[in-house]
Write an enzyme that holds these catalytic residues in place. Sequence first.
Site, PDB file in Angstrom:
ATOM      1  N   ASP A 236      -5.794  49.352   4.793  1.00 54.48           N
ATOM      2  CA  ASP A 236      -5.302  50.656   4.383  1.00 54.48           C
ATOM      3  C   ASP A 236      -6.527  51.448   3.915  1.00 54.48           C
ATOM      4  O   ASP A 236      -7.591  50.869   3.681  1.00 54.48           O
ATOM      5  CB  ASP A 236      -4.284  50.479   3.248  1.00 54.48           C
ATOM      6  CG  ASP A 236      -3.853  51.787   2.640  1.00 54.48           C
ATOM      7  OD1 ASP A 236      -3.414  52.671   3.396  1.00 54.48           O
ATOM      8  OD2 ASP A 236      -3.957  51.928   1.402  1.00 54.48           O
TER       9      ASP A 236
ATOM     10  N   ASP B 196      -6.582  55.046   1.711  1.00 60.48           N
ATOM     11  CA  ASP B 196      -6.503  55.671   0.386  1.00 60.48           C
ATOM     12  C   ASP B 196      -5.977  54.681  -0.642  1.00 60.48           C
ATOM     13  O   ASP B 196      -4.910  54.089  -0.479  1.00 60.48           O
ATOM     14  CB  ASP B 196      -5.593  56.905   0.431  1.00 60.48           C
ATOM     15  CG  ASP B 196      -6.187  58.014   1.286  1.00 60.48           C
ATOM     16  OD1 ASP B 196      -7.417  58.127   1.328  1.00 60.48           O
ATOM     17  OD2 ASP B 196      -5.415  58.765   1.913  1.00 60.48           O
TER      18      ASP B 196
ATOM     19  N   THR C 104      -3.721  53.822   8.442  1.00 62.82           N
ATOM     20  CA  THR C 104      -3.513  54.798   7.387  1.00 62.82           C
ATOM     21  C   THR C 104      -2.320  55.689   7.652  1.00 62.82           C
ATOM     22  O   THR C 104      -1.979  55.978   8.808  1.00 62.82           O
ATOM     23  CB  THR C 104      -4.775  55.670   7.228  1.00 62.82           C
ATOM     24  OG1 THR C 104      -4.551  56.681   6.239  1.00 62.82           O
ATOM     25  CG2 THR C 104      -5.157  56.345   8.550  1.00 62.82           C
ATOM     26  N   SER C 105      -1.710  56.172   6.580  1.00 68.65           N
ATOM     27  CA  SER C 105      -0.640  57.157   6.689  1.00 68.65           C
ATOM     28  C   SER C 105      -1.204  58.573   6.726  1.00 68.65           C
ATOM     29  O   SER C 105      -0.450  59.533   6.850  1.00 68.65           O
ATOM     30  CB  SER C 105       0.333  57.011   5.508  1.00 68.65           C
ATOM     31  OG  SER C 105       0.948  55.740   5.531  1.00 68.65           O
TER      32      SER C 105
ATOM     33  N   LYS D 249       4.531  53.412   7.469  1.00 67.73           N
ATOM     34  CA  LYS D 249       4.813  52.407   6.467  1.00 67.73           C
ATOM     35  C   LYS D 249       5.984  52.866   5.593  1.00 67.73           C
ATOM     36  O   LYS D 249       6.077  54.054   5.282  1.00 67.73           O
ATOM     37  CB  LYS D 249       3.579  52.178   5.585  1.00 67.73           C
ATOM     38  CG  LYS D 249       2.314  51.831   6.348  1.00 67.73           C
ATOM     39  CD  LYS D 249       1.096  51.836   5.430  1.00 67.73           C
ATOM     40  CE  LYS D 249      -0.194  51.689   6.184  1.00 67.73           C
ATOM     41  NZ  LYS D 249      -1.376  51.735   5.301  1.00 67.73           N
TER      42      LYS D 249
ATOM     43  N   ASP E 223      -2.913  48.439  -1.201  1.00 66.32           N
ATOM     44  CA  ASP E 223      -2.740  48.672  -2.636  1.00 66.32           C
ATOM     45  C   ASP E 223      -1.330  49.137  -2.967  1.00 66.32           C
ATOM     46  O   ASP E 223      -0.897  49.010  -4.105  1.00 66.32           O
ATOM     47  CB  ASP E 223      -3.744  49.715  -3.137  1.00 66.32           C
ATOM     48  CG  ASP E 223      -3.403  51.114  -2.646  1.00 66.32           C
ATOM     49  OD1 ASP E 223      -3.183  52.008  -3.483  1.00 66.32           O
ATOM     50  OD2 ASP E 223      -3.329  51.315  -1.423  1.00 66.32           O
TER      51      ASP E 223
END
Length: 220
Positions: A12, A14, A106-107, A138, A163
Amino acid sequence: MLPGPGKCVLFDVDGTLIDAVDNQRRVWGTWAGRYGLDAADVYGVALRTRPMETFAEVAPDQDPGECLALLHELEDEDVRSGVYGAFAGAAELLRALPPRSWALVTSNYEHRVRGRFARTGLPVPPVLVDAAAVDEGKPSPVPYLLAAERLGVRPEDCLVIEDAPSGVEAGLRAGMTVWAVNTPTPAPGVHRHFPTLSEAAPEILAFARSRTGASARYSS
């Protein structure tokens, strides 16, 4: 695409590699202020949903296209002028990983990831799965499964570094090993938990090298 190494690490971005939590909070706070909404409430929803789902929940009477355009404007400006950095050990770890043994999932959107990585000195791998690459974000397993497919490895040979609870759930649903970093307590279901990325780095590198025979060395 040629098959990748035996085991791969899927990161991931951020909150895992880039310390941008305060930036995200400020962006969403500014966005909420434009619509007269409570910043804390909006951010709480944004943490667990994709933007369009957030808009539907917190601003159902607003045009979702306009909501998204404003969010993109604010996020792009943050990439250009925001203050943030990479977590300790991130650059050293990514550079030490064997080639084609890792990817980003990543989103966020690829151009923002590249902008932040350029500003923080992090390398960008050949495989990057962003919000535009999938229809389901996600906690759906789809983003992580796509990354494994692009790397040419089986899901069970992938290690997910996350995270956030939604990302942890995505990795677990994909049938992958999931480790949590940069959190005081782990999300439910994680296989291992490390308070910081730097503490996890030697173990991450060992996982990636376990079936590659790579000679890269990690130095903290």
